[in-house]
Structure formats: structure tokens, C-alpha cells
Write a protein that holds these residues in place. Structure first.
Motif, PDB file in Angstrom:
ATOM      1  N   THR A 113     -10.464  -3.015   2.578  1.00  0.00           N
ATOM      2  CA  THR A 113     -10.867  -3.035   1.096  1.00  0.00           C
ATOM      3  C   THR A 113     -11.644  -1.793   0.922  1.00  0.00           C
ATOM      4  O   THR A 113     -11.174  -1.087  -0.192  1.00  0.00           O
ATOM      5  CB  THR A 113     -12.038  -4.380   0.888  1.00  0.00           C
TER       6      THR A 113
ATOM      7  N   VAL B 226      -4.201  -8.140   0.129  1.00  0.00           N
ATOM      8  CA  VAL B 226      -5.509  -8.262   0.536  1.00  0.00           C
ATOM      9  C   VAL B 226      -5.401  -9.476   1.500  1.00  0.00           C
ATOM     10  O   VAL B 226      -6.767  -9.949   2.089  1.00  0.00           O
ATOM     11  CB  VAL B 226      -6.660  -8.203  -0.488  1.00  0.00           C
TER      12      VAL B 226
ATOM     13  N   TYR C 292       0.907  -1.310   0.083  1.00  0.00           N
ATOM     14  CA  TYR C 292      -0.005   0.142   0.058  1.00  0.00           C
ATOM     15  C   TYR C 292       0.764   1.262   0.055  1.00  0.00           C
ATOM     16  O   TYR C 292       0.520   2.341  -0.753  1.00  0.00           O
ATOM     17  CB  TYR C 292      -0.887   0.104   1.002  1.00  0.00           C
TER      18      TYR C 292
ATOM     19  N   TYR D 124      -8.747   0.878   0.711  1.00  0.00           N
ATOM     20  CA  TYR D 124      -8.108   0.578  -0.614  1.00  0.00           C
ATOM     21  C   TYR D 124      -9.019   1.357  -1.776  1.00  0.00           C
ATOM     22  O   TYR D 124      -8.330   1.961  -2.738  1.00  0.00           O
ATOM     23  CB  TYR D 124      -7.951  -0.698  -1.097  1.00  0.00           C
TER      24      TYR D 124
ATOM     25  N   VAL E  14      -8.993  -4.008  -7.032  1.00  0.00           N
ATOM     26  CA  VAL E  14      -9.448  -3.998  -5.479  1.00  0.00           C
ATOM     27  C   VAL E  14     -10.809  -4.597  -5.571  1.00  0.00           C
ATOM     28  O   VAL E  14     -10.442  -5.786  -4.507  1.00  0.00           O
ATOM     29  CB  VAL E  14      -9.453  -2.462  -5.092  1.00  0.00           C
TER      30      VAL E  14
ATOM     31  N   PHE F 212       1.042   1.082  -4.309  1.00  0.00           N
ATOM     32  CA  PHE F 212      -0.555   1.325  -4.736  1.00  0.00           C
ATOM     33  C   PHE F 212      -0.572   2.655  -5.615  1.00  0.00           C
ATOM     34  O   PHE F 212      -1.468   2.410  -6.594  1.00  0.00           O
ATOM     35  CB  PHE F 212      -1.256   1.743  -3.195  1.00  0.00           C
TER      36      PHE F 212
ATOM     37  N   SER G 184      -8.409   0.011 -11.665  1.00  0.00           N
ATOM     38  CA  SER G 184      -7.867  -0.027 -10.239  1.00  0.00           C
ATOM     39  C   SER G 184      -9.019  -0.512  -9.232  1.00  0.00           C
ATOM     40  O   SER G 184      -8.971  -1.339  -8.334  1.00  0.00           O
ATOM     41  CB  SER G 184      -7.149   1.020  -9.786  1.00  0.00           C
TER      42      SER G 184
ATOM     43  N   PHE H  34      -0.758  -6.992  -6.572  1.00  0.00           N
ATOM     44  CA  PHE H  34      -1.715  -6.375  -5.579  1.00  0.00           C
ATOM     45  C   PHE H  34      -2.163  -7.539  -4.848  1.00  0.00           C
ATOM     46  O   PHE H  34      -2.545  -7.117  -3.604  1.00  0.00           O
ATOM     47  CB  PHE H  34      -2.718  -5.382  -6.129  1.00  0.00           C
TER      48      PHE H  34
ATOM     49  N   GLY I  12     -10.556  -8.089  -3.285  1.00  0.00           N
ATOM     50  CA  GLY I  12     -11.335  -7.864  -2.094  1.00  0.00           C
ATOM     51  C   GLY I  12     -12.458  -9.160  -1.859  1.00  0.00           C
ATOM     52  O   GLY I  12     -12.748  -9.783  -0.694  1.00  0.00           O
TER      53      GLY I  12
END
Length: 909
Positions: free
Chosen positions: A413, A381, A159, A416, A179, A163, A175, A377, A183
Motif C-alpha cells: 500500500t 491489493v 501495477y 502504491y 489506493v 497503474f 488515485s 484496481f 488498502g
């Protein structure tokens, strides 16, 4: 059976009550010696139970009188001889059914045709641990026990330093999709984790305990080991991230020279990277420090964790404050502040080439796309297992794990998603891609806070990883299958998106561990989800099969193997070893299941526990013999009544056993066991009434095991229509290594007035259509009347024939004398009988001629199969045993087969 028979009955089954005194199997038999090497621990409970109860049960049974009830209603038995004309006209009427001389009947065999689960047994032994469980020194709640560890594991270096770069590369739109996709995967996994955790009391062991109990120990260990390695590797990566950030914040701390990378980007200058040697040295030092904290236990970890987490939360607060306070011309070039124009420009993706450092470079070697960003990424998570790893330290696992895990997942989440929108509106795409620490650039009031946050967040995540890894312990109902399947599918998709080659390697590693554990691991029944799924699948399959007749193409032999021998067995061997070998020979294409059963004579209430112990012993034995099957023990007043109950009730629907397999009682006359004929005949009659096929093995002690290769022929004396069962058995024998070198000969027994050549032609055509290679030989009754050259076989058969005549005459004389003395009808086996002496003579003559023919043509055969005649109606059981003894005389290895008017082979597709 009288009291003397009962008192002498303990010899048959090791330590068991009831039965008969029989001749033991040869002690130096190879298979017996092989069985003697079994681990006695697996069957000793049964033996101890038997020996402990033996004396007391003898006293109880001393005054009890058991009677063998073999009455069979005459109207329920088939009338023999009808197939071949009126009774007394056919020489083959003893065998019943339709003779093969009915050529049209043979052709009709190709017309429209006609495994077994064991029921759960009550009272299984359950291991119960006595005493109070040891109380843990520290019990944590939802916040500190689950939410904080999960939050600390999820919030990591990705992050902070990656990120904003991801937003610049993928754009705001993709993006958000990235996510949401990642997530959703972890959220569904969290729901599955919560479903398992709330499905019962959870002990220590964390997710490994859950996985093992839900999916079985093999899956738990295989996934657990890989997860352990993953946590260990993740801890190392987190440590390296913290060290790299520290060296960037304090370049003077570096021992070796930094690496400088020149990039073609106007917004930034050269990119400086710490030396790999510095990363290694500082990484080892930090790892050692974290390990000392982990060794201090959960109490120390929970005291240290807030010290890592609070600065991280404060750094996040500073980042968001800095974003809202950022100006277009300050604090750096490319930072526009929250701008709608910037938001629009950054909405679409901007995938391009980069160098190894991730900086855009038209000549770079790495081209990024959505798949690559998923791999980059997704680790941001993960970490939702951190709370469940502390299951042993939680006050209420069923409440804390679901709430804490899902709350941490939703919180991160949401953060993000909000960050995607803010970063996309904050700076230009070049700035997002070039400035690795953009959040430090805009942080309020100064960037040092972000460096501290990065270092502490990565160290906290590393601490959680190092804590989670050693918590693995391989000791492992789960109803949310749809969510679990969806979550697992998403994970597999993500793994292949990241790297298909590493995914294959990971799956191969898990498969190898699974296979190793399933072979070497200790058996345990934890009620895992796979067994539940198998059970549901079995029920659905059973319902779909229904009760209609199975097509011959789908017919499989399901043997009901009668383990109770007509003879004594070695200690700790509940089934004749060669009977188990023969059951394995009846598998069709390597598939099939057998039901091994035995009967204990006595009262069920007295012998219930003994029956359970005997069932466990028998189950252990068939596992040892590698037989695919189940064990059942039935308690009944007598063998006849016990078998009658089993043959009626065993199995469900089309999964009921269809063939009864047992040993021929060769010892009954030698040891003068006069109760065996009535029991043996009663069993065969029960099979006929229940429409079960019968296979009786004569010469069981000589039956080959899987290592004893046989040569020669497999001879079939096909006398009556049996649905092709005898043909199928011969083909099944050829698929086994013991008999694969043999050839099949089919002897068709016909009467003298039949069309022998026509019969041979039809049989050869039938076998050809079945793609069965066999030599066909037709023998008519007329050829039996000719004296065999040399006369040795005929002389042997005649000697047995004469002895049978004398014994039957003596038995009949005694029956008549008893009837005259007691002024009653002629009685045998407790019921009236009608003896036609001319028919008895005819039956003896038929078996004499068939035995003589077998000795003439098949003395050197590997195995002989012959049609089994049904017991004639109203004949004493003693007479039938004489017929059978004459039939099998001097034949070393023979199978007597009786079908059940259902085709088991077919020509049609």
C-alpha cells in the motif's frame, strides 16, 4: 414403591434402570415402524451403555428401597369450591378456579394479563486424537512462509501495465483516495485474519480452517469453494498477463497475426495486441509448467519462489531509479520528469471515453468513472491469504501470519501511494493514458528489465494462486467482530461498485452452497462465532424480558414434555412417537420450543454416565422427529422427586416452560400398578404449586401424525376460566395439516341456576372479538338430569359409574380396616386423609354427567378438550384416578387442560 417394583422396572425404557413394568405400544403402529427405521448408529451408544450396566446396577439396586414421596402441604394447595360458593353447594367445585357461570368473571378475562434454554451439561464427550502429530518435512518462518508469498501475490500485472493509466484517468487526488480505500479494506481483513490466527492453535487448511472455526462449517465451505474458484480463475488471468507481456516484448514469437487498433491520440500510434490464439496456446503451456511445480509440493515452490520474486524487486528498483533520472525531452515525448507543474495538471481527474483497449477515444464505447476504477484496481491489493494458506508449513502460525500478512499489506500500500505521487509528476495526462508500458519507457537502464519483471511477477502470482487453490480442506473464537463487520461491509460495497449483477450472482452462489452444506453436511460444533453471537443475543434478550409477566400477545407455549410413559416403548425409542407429534402441534405460528425430559430412578453418582447417554439418545430422537426442542435427563430417587426438582428449576426467567405435557396413565388399573395414582396426583399438584399449566393426553396411541388428515370437529368443554389456554390450543391445532379441515365447537358447562342465554351471548361476543370462528353450545346441569334418547351413552357411563363406586367403596373399607387394626388415623399414600363420602359421591356424579355429555355430543369428534380438575385436598390419590377414569371413559382421543390463572389470549392491541 417396594423392591419388587424396582426389580421389574427395566421394561419401561430400553435398557434403562428404574421405572415400572408397563404394557408396550402396539408393535405394528405406523409411527413405531417409522421409528424402527432410524439409523441405529445415532442412538446405539446409549443402548450399549444401558445394556452393559444393566446387570451390575440390578445387583446394586436389589437391596435398595425407594419410596415415593408425594406429601404435599395442605396449605400450599388451593381450596376448591370457593369460586362457586361454600363447599358442598356447587356441583362443579371439583374443577376449581372460577366457573364460567360467573359472567363478569368471563369478561374479566380480557383484562391485564398475567422459549426455554437448556443449561450446559458438564462432561460432554470430547474426541481426542492420541499419538504424536506427524511432523512436516519443512517449517517456514515469517519471511519466506508469509511475507514473500503475500508480496508475490499482491504485486501483479496491474501495477506494471495499468497503474500509470489509473493515475492519468483518476488524477493524483482520487488515485490516492482509491489506493487508500482499497488498502484499508484489505488491511482490516488482514487484522481480522490475524485475530483469528492468534486465537488458538491453527492446523492445516489455511483460511478455510479459520473461516470454518470462526463462522461455522457452512460459511467455511461456501466461502471456501468460491475462494477456490477465485484462485483458480486468478491463476489463469495471471498466466494470460505474463503471456501477453512476453508476446509484446518478443513479437516474433507470435504464431498468429496481431490485432491492430487505430486510436485518435497524437502521442502514440496504432496499438498492437497479441492474437487471442497465441494467448491460449502459450497460456496452456505455461499453466502446465506451473502445475508441475505445484505438484512438487511446498518445498519445491519455496525454492522456485525467490527466483520469481528477486527479478521483480530488482525491476521495481529500476523503475524508481528511472523515474528520478528521467528528463523532460528524453527518453520519450510526454515524459516531463518529476515536475511540480505536471503534478498540478494531473491532480484533478480526467475521466473520458475509451475503446476496448483502454485508449482514450471520443467515440469509444467505455466511459470510465471512480466506480469502474475500483473494480479495475482492487485485485491489485488482494492476495493477503497466500501466507495463511501455508499454515501447515509454518513454524509459528500465531506469530508469522499476523506479522507477515500485515507487513506485506502495508508495504505494498505504501508503494502504491508513493507511485501515485511519482507517476502523477512524471508525465503528461495523454502519456499516462496512451502508453500502457510507461514504466518500461522510463526504466533504468533499459526497458527489457521491466518486461522480465512483469513476466516473472505475473508467473509468481499465478504460482501462488495455483498453490493456494488445492490447499482447501473443508474441516473448520473470534472476538474482533467490529473490525470483521467493517471489513466485510467494505468488501460488499466494493463488489457492488465493480458490478452489481455479478455481485448478486456471487452472493446467490454462496447462499446456495451454504444452504446445501447446512442441510447435507455433517454436524460439528467448532465453537464458531455465530454460535457465540447467538448466545450473547439470547442473554441480552433474556435480560430484556426480565421476570415480569409476558403480555398475552407475546405469550408462547413452552411445553415441558414428560417422555417417561405409563407404558413400554420399542427399543431405541426414548419418547412416545405420538407425544413428539403432539408437541409439534403446540407451536404458535410455526415458532416455539419444547423441553423433552425423562427421569431415571436411582443414585446420581451411579447413573451419571447412563444419564448422559440417555440424553444424547433423546436429543437424537427429537431431531429425527423434527421437534424444535432440547433434551434433558434427570436422575432422582423416584419419579415424584425428580419431577418436583425439574418443575422448580427448569428454564430461566420468562423462558421457563409454562405447560407440562404428559400421557394419561390408562394402564394403571389394568396392570394393577397401584403406585401410579400417587405419582400422577403428585405431579399435578406440583404443577399447580409451581404455577404451570397442564395438558394430559388420553388416547395417545391414536393421536394423528402429520400425514393423517382429520375431519369433524374439535370440541371444547370449557368449564372453568383458564386464561384462554383451551381456546389457544384449539387454534394451534387448526394450523396443522392434520386438523385444518376441522371446525371448533365450544361447550360451556353451566349450573342450572345460571343465566345460560347471557353466558352464551358473552362467550360468542368474546370469541368474535378474538376473531375465532366457533359454534357455542351452553349445557346446564339441569339438562344433564334428563335421560338421553336411546340410552346407549348413558348406559355406558352408568356402567363405568357403578364400577367406580364399587372400587372406591372397597378401597375405603380396606383403609378403615387398616386404620382400626393399627389404631391410626385414616391413611392413604403415606399421609392422613379425610374422606367425605357424600362429596366423593358428588364428584363421581359430576364426572359421570360430563362423560355422558361428551359421549352424546362428541363421540365422532376429531379431538375433545376438557377442563382438568385439580386433585381434591385430603382425598386419596386412588379416588382422583377413579374420577379421571370415569371422565375419560370411552372417549378415544381427549386432552385434559388446566390453565394457571394467566391470560394467554387478549382482545386488546
Amino acid at each position: 414403591m417396594d423392591n419388587a417394583d424396582i426389580e421389574s422396572a427395566d421394561e419401561e425404557f430400553p435398557g434403562r434402570i428404574g421405572g415400572r413394568k408397563y404394557r408396550p405400544v402396539v408393535a405394528n403402529d405406523r409411527v413405531v415402524l417409522e421409528m424402527s427405521s432410524m439409523d441405529p448408529g445415532s442412538s446405539s451408544p446409549a443402548s450399549e451403555t444401558f445394556s452393559d450396566l444393566q446387570a451390575s446396577l440390578k445387583k446394586i439396586k436389589a437391596g435398595t428401597e425407594a419410596t415415593a414421596n408425594t406429601d404435599l402441604k395442605e396449605e400450599s394447595l388451593p381450596t376448591h369450591g370457593q369460586a362457586n360458593g361454600p363447599q358442598g353447594e356447587s356441583k362443579l367445585e371439583l374443577f376449581g378456579f372460577d366457573s364460567l357461570v360467573n359472567i363478569l368473571g368471563l369478561r374479566s378475562m380480557t383484562g391485564e394479563p398475567i422459549p426455554a434454554p437448556s443449561s450446559p451439561r458438564d462432561g460432554e464427550d470430547v474426541a481426542i486424537t492420541n499419538g504424536q502429530p506427524k511432523r512436516a518435512d519443512l517449517k517456514l518462518g515469517t519471511l519466506m512462509g508469509v511475507f514473500v508469498p503475500c508480496l508475490q501475490s499482491i504485486l501483479g500485472i496491474i501495477y506494471y501495465i495499468r497503474f500509470s493509466w489509473i493515475v492519468g484517468m483518476a488524477g493524483i487526488g482520487e488515485s490516492l483516495l482509491l489506493v487508500s480505500f482499497c488498502g484499508l479494506c484489505t488491511f482490516l481483513t488482514g487484522i481480522s485474519l490475524s485475530a483469528i490466527a492468534t486465537n488458538g492453535a491453527m492446523k492445516g487448511g489455511g483460511p478455510y480452517y479459520l473461516i470454518g472455526r470462526a463462522l461455522g462449517p457452512e460459511v467455511g465451505v461456501s466461502i471456501g469453494l468460491c475462494f477456490f474458484l477465485g484462485n483458480a480463475v486468478a491463476g489463469a488471468l495471471y498466466v494470460l498477463g505474463a503471456v501477453e507481456t512476453f508476446l509484446k516484448a518478443v513479437p516474433a514469437a507470435g504464431i498468429f497475426r496481431e490485432t491492430i487498433t487505430n486510436v485518435n491520440v497524437t502521442a502514440v500510434g496504432p496499438v498492437e495486441s497479441p492474437s487471442s490464439h497465441d494467448l491460449q496456446i502459450y497460456g496452456i503451456v505455461v499453466t502446465i509448467i506451473l502445475c508441475f511445480i505445484v505438484f512438487g509440493g511446498v518445498k519445491i515452490i519455496n525454492r522456485v519462489a525467490p527466483a520469481f520474486l528477486i527479478p521483480v524487486l530488482f525491476s521495481l528498483f529500476c523503475i524508481f531509479i528511472g523515474i528520478f533520472l528521467a528528463r523532460k525531452d528524453k527518453p520519450a515525448i510526454g515524459v516531463t520528469g518529476l515536475s511540480s507543474e505536471t503534478f498540478k495538471e494531473n491532480w484533478s481527474p480526467g475521466y473520458q471515453n475509451t475503446n476496448d483497449a483502454g485508449v482514450p477515444d471520443p467515440e469509444g464505447s467505455v466511459y470510465w468513472n471512480f466506480h469502474g476504477l475500483v473494480g479495475l484496481f482492487f485485485p491489485a491489493v488482494t492476495g493477503i491469504m497466500a501466507g495463511s494458506n501455508r499454515s501447515a508449513s509454518l513454524k509459528d502460525t500465531q506469530r508469522s501470519i499476523p506479522i507477515g500478512t500485515l507487513a506485506a499489506t502495508l508495504t505494498t500500500t505504501a508503494m502504491y501511494l508513493v507511485s501515485v505521487l511519482l507517476f502523477g509528476a512524471l508525465a503528461t495526462r495523454k502519456k499516462l493514458l496512451a502508453d500502457r508500458l510507461l514504466i518500461a519507457t522510463v526504466a533504468w537502464p533499459f526497458p527489457a528489465i521491466i518486461y522480465i519483471g512483469i513476466i516473472l511477477s505475473t508467473l509468481g502470482a499465478a504460482l501462488q494462486s495455483l498453490t493456494d487453490a488445492p490447499s482447501w480442506r473443508p474441516r473448520w473464537k473470534f472476538h474482533h467482530w467490529s473490525l470483521s463487520l467493517l471489513g466485510a461491509s467494505l468488501c460488499i460495497v466494493i463488489m457492488f461498485l465493480i458490478s452489481w449483477s455479478f455481485t448478486i450472482v456471487a452472493l446467490a452462489l454462496v447462499s446456495l452452497i451454504y444452504y446445501y452444506v447446512s442441510i447435507k453436511g455433517k454436524a460439528g460444533d467448532w465453537g464458531d462465532g455465530f454460535k457465540s453471537a447467538y448466545f450473547q443475543l439470547a442473554l441480552r434478550s433474556l435480560r430484556s424480558l426480565g421476570a415480569s409477566q409476558v403480555h398475552p400477545k407475546n405469550w408462547y407455549p413452552i411445553p415441558l414434555v414428560f417422555c417417561r410413559p405409563w407404558g413400554k416403548l420399542p427399543e431405541n425409542v426414548p419418547c412416545h412417537p405420538k407425544l413428539a407429534d403432539f408437541a409439534n402441534c403446540m407451536k404458535k405460528k410455526g415458532r416455539g420450543m419444547s423441553i423433552f425430559f425423562s427421569i431415571l430412578d436411582g443414585d446420581y453418582h451411579e447413573l451419571a454416565e447412563e444419564a448422559k447417554a440417555a440424553c444424547k439418545q433423546l436429543g437424537t430422537y427429537i431431531d429425527y422427529k423434527r421437534c424444535e426442542g432440547v433434551a434433558e435427563i434427570v436422575v432422582a430417587p423416584s419419579m415424584s422427586e425428580g419431577f418436583r426438582g425439574i418443575v422448580q428449576t427448569m428454564g430461566l426467567g420468562n423462558l421457563k416452560p409454562n405447560i407440562v405435557v404428559m400421557r394419561y396413565p390408562e394402564i394403571w388399573r389394568r396392570e394393577n400398578l397401584t403406585e401410579i395414582p400417587a405419582t400422577f396426583v403428585g405431579i399435578i399438584n406440583d404443577c399447580i404449586v409451581a404455577n404451570k399449566a397442564v395438558v394430559i393426553v388420553k388416547g395417545l396411541d391414536e393421536w394423528p401424525n402429520e400425514y393423517q388428515r382429520q375431519y369433524g370437529t374439535i370440541d371444547l368443554y370449557w368449564i372453568v376460566r383458564d386464561g384462554g389456554l383451551m381456546l389457544l390450543l384449539s387454534q394451534l391445532l387448526l394450523t396443522k395439516e392434520s386438523f385444518e379441515s376441522c371446525k371448533i365447537q365450544v361447550f360451556c358447562i353451566a349450573e342450572e341456576d345460571s343465566d345460560a342465554e347471557g353466558l352464551k351471548t358473552d362467550v360468542k361476543k368474546f370469541l368474535y372479538d378474538l376473531r375465532m370462528q366457533a359454534e357455542v353450545i351452553v349445557i346446564t346441569m339441569k339438562s344433564w338430569d334428563r335421560q338421553v334418547e336411546g340410552g346407549s351413552q348413558q348406559d355406558e357411563s352408568l356402567e363405568a359409574f357403578t364400577g367406580a363406586q364399587h372400587r372406591i367403596t372397597r378401597y375405603l373399607t380396606e383403609m378403615k380396616a387398616t386404620a382400626e387394626r393399627e389404631r391410626t388415623p385414616l391413611m392413604a399414600d403415606g399421609k392422613p386423609v379425610v374422606v367425605n363420602e357424600q362429596q366423593v359421591e358428588k364428584f363421581l356424579y359430576t364426572t359421570l354427567k360430563l362423560n355422558s355429555t361428551i359421549l352424546r355430543y362428541s363421540r365422532m369428534a376429531a379431538v375433545v378438550l376438557v377442563s382438568l380438575p385439580a386433585p381434591p385436598v385430603n382425598h386419596p390419590a386412588y379416588f382422583y384416578m377413579e374420577y379421571m377414569d370415569l371422565l375419560v371413559e370411552n372417549v378415544p382421543r381427549l386432552l385434559m387442560v388446566r390453565g394457571y390463572r394467566r391470560d394467554v389470549v387478549t382482545l386488546f392491541t
